[in-house]
Scaffold this active site. Structure first.
Site, PDB file in Angstrom:
ATOM      1  N   LYS A 174     -14.646 -20.938 -35.317  1.00  0.00           N
ATOM      2  CA  LYS A 174     -15.439 -19.801 -35.083  1.00  0.00           C
ATOM      3  C   LYS A 174     -15.714 -19.168 -36.356  1.00  0.00           C
ATOM      4  O   LYS A 174     -14.789 -18.562 -36.853  1.00  0.00           O
ATOM      5  CB  LYS A 174     -14.801 -18.796 -34.287  1.00  0.00           C
ATOM      6  CG  LYS A 174     -15.392 -17.810 -33.733  1.00  0.00           C
ATOM      7  CD  LYS A 174     -14.949 -16.315 -33.457  1.00  0.00           C
ATOM      8  CE  LYS A 174     -14.839 -15.439 -34.751  1.00  0.00           C
ATOM      9  NZ  LYS A 174     -16.194 -15.210 -35.843  1.00  0.00           N
ATOM     10  N   GLU A 249      -5.107 -16.413 -44.681  1.00  0.00           N
ATOM     11  CA  GLU A 249      -5.425 -16.273 -46.041  1.00  0.00           C
ATOM     12  C   GLU A 249      -6.173 -14.840 -46.256  1.00  0.00           C
ATOM     13  O   GLU A 249      -7.187 -14.540 -45.493  1.00  0.00           O
ATOM     14  CB  GLU A 249      -6.402 -17.196 -46.529  1.00  0.00           C
ATOM     15  CG  GLU A 249      -5.814 -18.849 -46.542  1.00  0.00           C
ATOM     16  CD  GLU A 249      -4.894 -18.978 -47.709  1.00  0.00           C
ATOM     17  OE1 GLU A 249      -4.699 -17.995 -48.509  1.00  0.00           O
ATOM     18  OE2 GLU A 249      -4.069 -19.918 -47.526  1.00  0.00           O
ATOM     19  N   CYS A 282     -12.174 -12.462 -52.388  1.00  0.00           N
ATOM     20  CA  CYS A 282     -10.943 -12.177 -52.278  1.00  0.00           C
ATOM     21  C   CYS A 282      -9.735 -12.254 -53.675  1.00  0.00           C
ATOM     22  O   CYS A 282      -9.084 -11.521 -53.952  1.00  0.00           O
ATOM     23  CB  CYS A 282     -10.046 -12.915 -51.226  1.00  0.00           C
ATOM     24  SG  CYS A 282     -10.362 -14.669 -51.207  1.00  0.00           S
ATOM     25  N   GLU A 382      -9.227  -2.612 -51.352  1.00  0.00           N
ATOM     26  CA  GLU A 382     -10.078  -3.785 -51.780  1.00  0.00           C
ATOM     27  C   GLU A 382     -11.496  -3.430 -51.271  1.00  0.00           C
ATOM     28  O   GLU A 382     -11.940  -2.796 -50.312  1.00  0.00           O
ATOM     29  CB  GLU A 382      -9.713  -4.897 -50.742  1.00  0.00           C
ATOM     30  CG  GLU A 382     -10.416  -6.236 -51.063  1.00  0.00           C
ATOM     31  CD  GLU A 382     -10.138  -7.269 -50.375  1.00  0.00           C
ATOM     32  OE1 GLU A 382     -10.042  -7.220 -49.001  1.00  0.00           O
ATOM     33  OE2 GLU A 382     -10.136  -8.687 -50.638  1.00  0.00           O
TER      34      GLU A 382
HETATM   35  P1  NAD Z   1     -12.789 -10.192 -41.251  1.00  0.00           P
HETATM   36  O1  NAD Z   1     -11.548 -10.295 -41.186  1.00  0.00           O
HETATM   37  O2  NAD Z   1     -13.636  -8.878 -40.452  1.00  0.00           O
HETATM   38  O3  NAD Z   1     -13.439 -11.258 -40.298  1.00  0.00           O
HETATM   39  C1  NAD Z   1     -13.246 -12.571 -40.594  1.00  0.00           C
HETATM   40  C2  NAD Z   1     -13.186 -13.485 -39.326  1.00  0.00           C
HETATM   41  O4  NAD Z   1     -12.266 -12.940 -38.588  1.00  0.00           O
HETATM   42  C3  NAD Z   1     -14.492 -13.312 -38.674  1.00  0.00           C
HETATM   43  O5  NAD Z   1     -14.844 -14.807 -38.230  1.00  0.00           O
HETATM   44  C4  NAD Z   1     -14.515 -12.426 -37.506  1.00  0.00           C
HETATM   45  O6  NAD Z   1     -15.240 -12.495 -36.706  1.00  0.00           O
HETATM   46  C5  NAD Z   1     -12.848 -12.822 -37.336  1.00  0.00           C
HETATM   47  N1  NAD Z   1     -12.080 -11.718 -36.746  1.00  0.00           N
HETATM   48  C6  NAD Z   1     -12.108 -10.234 -36.917  1.00  0.00           C
HETATM   49  N2  NAD Z   1     -11.352  -9.532 -36.318  1.00  0.00           N
HETATM   50  C7  NAD Z   1     -10.828 -10.344 -35.560  1.00  0.00           C
HETATM   51  C8  NAD Z   1      -9.505 -10.525 -34.883  1.00  0.00           C
HETATM   52  N3  NAD Z   1      -9.020  -9.417 -34.291  1.00  0.00           N
HETATM   53  N4  NAD Z   1      -9.007 -11.544 -34.122  1.00  0.00           N
HETATM   54  C9  NAD Z   1      -9.609 -12.665 -34.221  1.00  0.00           C
HETATM   55  N5  NAD Z   1     -10.653 -12.821 -35.361  1.00  0.00           N
HETATM   56  C10 NAD Z   1     -11.205 -11.764 -35.749  1.00  0.00           C
HETATM   57  O7  NAD Z   1     -13.160 -10.118 -42.513  1.00  0.00           O
HETATM   58  P2  NAD Z   1     -14.697 -10.382 -43.069  1.00  0.00           P
HETATM   59  O8  NAD Z   1     -15.128  -9.158 -43.458  1.00  0.00           O
HETATM   60  O9  NAD Z   1     -15.583 -11.458 -42.749  1.00  0.00           O
HETATM   61  O10 NAD Z   1     -14.265 -11.016 -44.647  1.00  0.00           O
HETATM   62  C11 NAD Z   1     -13.636 -10.137 -45.732  1.00  0.00           C
HETATM   63  C12 NAD Z   1     -12.204 -10.096 -45.901  1.00  0.00           C
HETATM   64  O11 NAD Z   1     -11.665 -11.503 -46.164  1.00  0.00           O
HETATM   65  C13 NAD Z   1     -12.084  -9.559 -47.122  1.00  0.00           C
HETATM   66  O12 NAD Z   1     -10.852  -8.811 -46.858  1.00  0.00           O
HETATM   67  C14 NAD Z   1     -11.353 -10.744 -48.208  1.00  0.00           C
HETATM   68  O13 NAD Z   1     -10.305 -10.346 -49.015  1.00  0.00           O
HETATM   69  C15 NAD Z   1     -10.960 -11.670 -47.295  1.00  0.00           C
HETATM   70  N6  NAD Z   1     -10.931 -12.977 -47.683  1.00  0.00           N
HETATM   71  C16 NAD Z   1      -9.699 -13.710 -47.932  1.00  0.00           C
HETATM   72  C17 NAD Z   1      -9.670 -14.835 -48.624  1.00  0.00           C
HETATM   73  C18 NAD Z   1      -8.458 -15.659 -49.054  1.00  0.00           C
HETATM   74  O14 NAD Z   1      -8.276 -16.725 -48.900  1.00  0.00           O
HETATM   75  N7  NAD Z   1      -7.549 -14.907 -49.040  1.00  0.00           N
HETATM   76  C19 NAD Z   1     -10.958 -15.520 -48.780  1.00  0.00           C
HETATM   77  C20 NAD Z   1     -11.940 -14.750 -48.473  1.00  0.00           C
HETATM   78  C21 NAD Z   1     -12.222 -13.522 -47.779  1.00  0.00           C
END
Ligand code: NAD
Length: 477
Positions: A174, A249, A282, A382
């Site tokens: 997804k 992650e 990130c 962040e």
């Molecule tokens: P997000 O958490 O809002 O969304 C990420 C994914 O999770 C999307 O596919 C979203 O639809 C899904 N999602 C959201 N809420 C969910 C839930 N309750 N249950 C299941 N799935 C859910 O994050 P984003 O805004 O897309 O990405 C940015 C964030 O990701 C930042 O905080 C960044 O630091 C982090 N990030 C971390 C890494 C890492 O490897 N550590 C890499 C890239 C991004």
């Protein structure tokens, strides 16, 4: 390209049961282009059921069969790299040159490194010389839900899809609903590669819908998630009832510790790294900690670099930064810049509002705050935009204390010509990764964080493969 409203389930592009649609927005012009469907429970169930049916045969496939298919996928991915770059650039705003190089390149590199790790991985071996009749077998976990964010779409998707398939797991991907088109293009590539039906499935949806449904699903054995710490917590809670494995992650707030004896490019490199991908990484070094004797000079250099950082359309070639991904992200970053100013940090470059010449598009001014202190919101939150916070330190101990003064622990950076000091500090900072003097990790290095940046999982190379394997021990072999 395929009909973007469809899902890829059991080896076919199917019309979803879900009836809600979402426009993918180009962040450079705020215009909607293809629509995707937001999956319903029935779509999630169909995809999970296809993955479950495909698991017995796929988990029994040989390593050589899996290597062959992954190598074919690698060739297809390379052949369609330009198309992938265009798609990523349009859906999440990475400037086209960055999309062609780092964004698409990350996907290729992770696939290649996974194949390398798979080739040398021993799925069955004795416990040790002392117990040759005790056999350790590494078996695929089962059906895996892969949930990914939008900031480095192919980087994160490939860091999960490649090792999961290599391990013999079947998957339901997804992707982020904000950047789903690159993942759909990858699905097309997987389809043309000839993986057996049901081994790879893709369902679009949001977190509250398909994301939660996958996390709770009784037939999903593992969730591998990259995204915000907020969603990571929600997924952990949702997954608890079924005791599935959860790999996380999450976010970061990396410190970049710059000593007076650092090389002369250390500050420039740090600022550029923070602004890369419009600050949406990130592992970005967002807190620059500078030894007091060179602090003023560092602030001046950072100001000059920020003022020289061009902002431009994602479709324009060149070395500028693009917009941030969405209106929501734009407003969040603007709000944090405002809080930085109101919180008493010294704004030395950028600031609120769009850069000159932009009336629309989610463009943010490359922004630098000096004299940032730990009580300020911009120290701890962040930001995920091109915003750098600079803080002075006097002693090595203080630098470590400041670096560790965060809920996160993903990547920290150390700049010094004193190797002994670098080694000492690398052990004292609490993060999954430490980069010294601008050298990034080599092929197959383990990516992941400590504290609220993750839950101990690591992606990439051999570690990435192990994330998707169970360890079984058998006696009297
Ligand atoms: P997000 O958490 O809002 O969304 C990420 C994914 O999770 C999307 O596919 C979203 O639809 C899904 N999602 C959201 N809420 C969910 C839930 N309750 N249950 C299941 N799935 C859910 O994050 P984003 O805004 O897309 O990405 C940015 C964030 O990701 C930042 O905080 C960044 O630091 C982090 N990030 C971390 C890494 C890492 O490897 N550590 C890499 C890239 C991004």
């Amino acid at each position: 390209m395929m009909d973007s409203t469809k899902f890829y389930i059991n080896g076919k592009w199917v019309t979803p049961a879900g009836t809600q649609h979402l426009e993918v927005i180009n962040p450079s012009d705020e215009k909607g282009f293809p629509q995707i469907t937001l999956g319903s429970q029935a779509d999630t169930d169909n995809a999970v059921s296809a993955a479950k049916m495909a698991f017995p045969a796929w988990s029994a496939s040989t390593k050589e069969q899996r290597i062959e298919l992954l190598e074919r996928l690698f060739e297809t991915y390379k052949a369609r790299a330009d198309e992938m770059a265009q798609t990523i650039s349009q859906e999440m705003g990475a400037p086209i040159d960055l999309a062609k190089t780092a964004q698409v390149g990350a996907g290729a590199a992770h696939l290649k490194n996974t194949i390398r790790a798979l080739k040398s991985f021993d799925f069955e071996h004795p416990l040790g010389d002392h117990a040759p009749d005790n056999i350790i077998v590494h078996e695929p976990v089962g059906v895996c839900a892969l949930i990914t964010p939008w900031n480095w779409p192919m980087n994160q998707v490939m860091l999960k899809v490649a090792p999961a398939l290599a391990a013999g797991c079947t998957v339901v991907l997804k992707p982020s609903e904000i950047s789903p088109l690159s993942a759909m293009l990858l699905a097309e590539m997987i389809d043309s590669t000839g993986f057996p039906e049901g081994v790879f499935n893709l369902v679009n949806g949001d977190g509250a819908g398909v994301g939660s449904q996958l996390s709770e699903h009784p037939d999903v054995d593992l969730v591998s998630f990259t995204g915000s710490t907020r969603a990571g917590k929600a997924i952990t809670i949702a997954a608890a009832d079924t005791m599935k494995r959860v790999g996380l992650e999450l976010g970061g707030k990396g410190a970049n510790i710059i000593f007076a004896d650092a090389d002369e490019k250390a500050v420039t490199r740090g600022v550029r790294h923070c602004f890369a991908n419009s600050g949406q990484s990130c592992n970005a070094p967002t807190r620059m900690l500078v030894e007091k004797s060179v602090y003023q000079q560092a602030v001046e250099t950072a100001t000059a670099i920020a003022n020289k950082t061009d902002v431009g359309l994602a479709s324009t070639e060149g070395r500028h930064i693009g917009p941030v991904v969405s209106e929501q992200q734009f407003l969040k970053v603007q709000g944090l810049i405002k809080q930085g100013i109101e919180g008493g940090a010294t704004l030395v470059a950028g600031g609120e509002g769009r850069p000159e010449g932009f009336e629309k598009g989610y463009f943010v001014k490359p922004t630098v705050f000096a004299d940032v202190t730990p009580e300020m919101t911009i120290w701890s939150e962040e930001i995920f935009g091109p915003v750098l916070a600079i803080t002075p330190f006097e002693t090595e101990e203080e630098a470590v204390e400041l670096a560790n003064d965060t809920l996160y622990g993903l990547t920290n950076y150390i700049q010094t010509s004193d190797k002994t000091r670098a080694h000492r500090l690398a052990k004292q900072v609490r993060s999954g990764m430490v980069e010294v003097n601008g050298k990034s990790g080599s092929a197959g290095f383990p990516f992941g964080g400590m504290k609220q940046s993750g839950n101990g999982s690591r992606e990439g190379g051999v570690w990435g493969l192990e994330e998707f394997l169970e360890v079984k021990s058998v006696t009297d072999w």
